[in-house]
Each structure stands twice: as C-alpha cells, then as structure tokens.
Write a protein that holds these residues in place. Structure first.
Motif, PDB file in Angstrom:
ATOM      1  N   PHE A 105      -1.180  27.762  47.712  1.00 24.36           N
ATOM      2  CA  PHE A 105      -0.035  28.616  47.419  1.00 24.36           C
ATOM      3  C   PHE A 105       0.750  28.761  48.714  1.00 24.36           C
ATOM      4  CE2 PHE A 105      -0.984  30.166  43.249  1.00 24.36           C
ATOM      5  CZ  PHE A 105      -2.362  30.048  43.147  1.00 24.36           C
ATOM      6  N   THR A 106       2.060  28.701  48.614  1.00 26.93           N
ATOM      7  CA  THR A 106       2.879  28.901  49.803  1.00 26.93           C
ATOM      8  C   THR A 106       4.234  29.473  49.388  1.00 26.93           C
ATOM      9  OG1 THR A 106       3.570  27.877  51.882  1.00 26.93           O
ATOM     10  CG2 THR A 106       3.882  26.575  49.879  1.00 26.93           C
ATOM     11  N   TYR A 107       4.909  30.077  50.337  1.00 31.67           N
ATOM     12  CA  TYR A 107       6.209  30.694  50.091  1.00 31.67           C
ATOM     13  C   TYR A 107       7.286  29.814  50.686  1.00 31.67           C
ATOM     14  CZ  TYR A 107       9.657  34.398  49.554  1.00 31.67           C
ATOM     15  OH  TYR A 107      10.747  35.130  49.172  1.00 31.67           O
ATOM     16  N   THR A 108       8.358  29.583  49.949  1.00 24.54           N
ATOM     17  CA  THR A 108       9.398  28.661  50.402  1.00 24.54           C
ATOM     18  C   THR A 108      10.474  29.310  51.257  1.00 24.54           C
ATOM     19  OG1 THR A 108      10.739  28.985  48.417  1.00 24.54           O
ATOM     20  CG2 THR A 108       9.105  27.201  48.365  1.00 24.54           C
ATOM     21  N   GLY A 109      10.494  30.625  51.296  1.00 23.53           N
ATOM     22  CA  GLY A 109      11.544  31.313  52.042  1.00 23.53           C
ATOM     23  C   GLY A 109      11.072  31.817  53.391  1.00 23.53           C
TER      24      GLY A 109
END
Length: 95
Positions: free
Chosen positions: A71-75
C-alpha cells in the motif's frame, strides 16, 4: 470518498509509478507485482484498488478477496499524517 476497484488501465497491467501518480492523484493505492528502483521506492506495479481512504481500500480488498503486495500514497506526505500510526493488519498478500 472515492474508491476504484478493478477499473481503469492501471488495474489490468503493470504501469510506472509516474503513471500511477497521474491516474490516482492524492490516493492510496494497493499494488501487486511491484518492481522497485531501490528498497522501498516503487518503479512500477499493478494497481488492485485505489481510493482516498486507506481503511475503505483495505475493506474492499477483503470483501472482493483481492490481494496486495504493498500500500502506498500517491500524494504529498502532508495529506496523510492522520494515517501515519494506523497499522494495516489482516490483509491478503501474495505469498
């Protein structure tokens, strides 16, 4: 709150991190078949789910019996400080 599950070009083929960021701006993404530039830095992957709320993304993965390797955040990191201490548990992963 938006959630994308099994939709879009990124969800059927491996795309680059730049393409993931463009297609899913400021969202949490669940990835499989991840390639890394170096430890922890994503080069490319297949998006299995994406949405603005990590808890909803995890819940939908469980309900649809989909898997995630990462899981990762793109912002920007400033957008998810509220999630920094939230631990992901009981999530299906590739073995």
């Amino acid at each position: 709150m938006s959630l994308h599950l099994g939709e879009g070009e990124g969800m059927t083929k491996k795309i680059t991190w730049e393409e993931i960021q463009k297609q899913y701006p400021d969202q949490w993404v669940s990835l499989v078949d991840v390639e890394y530039i170096s430890e922890g830095i994503v080069k490319s992957g297949i998006v299995t789910a994406a949405g603005s709320d990590l808890k909803i993304v995890v819940q939908q993965l469980k309900e649809k019996n989909l898997q995630s390797d990462r899981f990762t955040y793109t912002g920007s990191i400033k957008h998810f400080f509220g999630f920094a201490e939230w631990t992901i548990t009981d999530v299906p992963t590739h073995q």
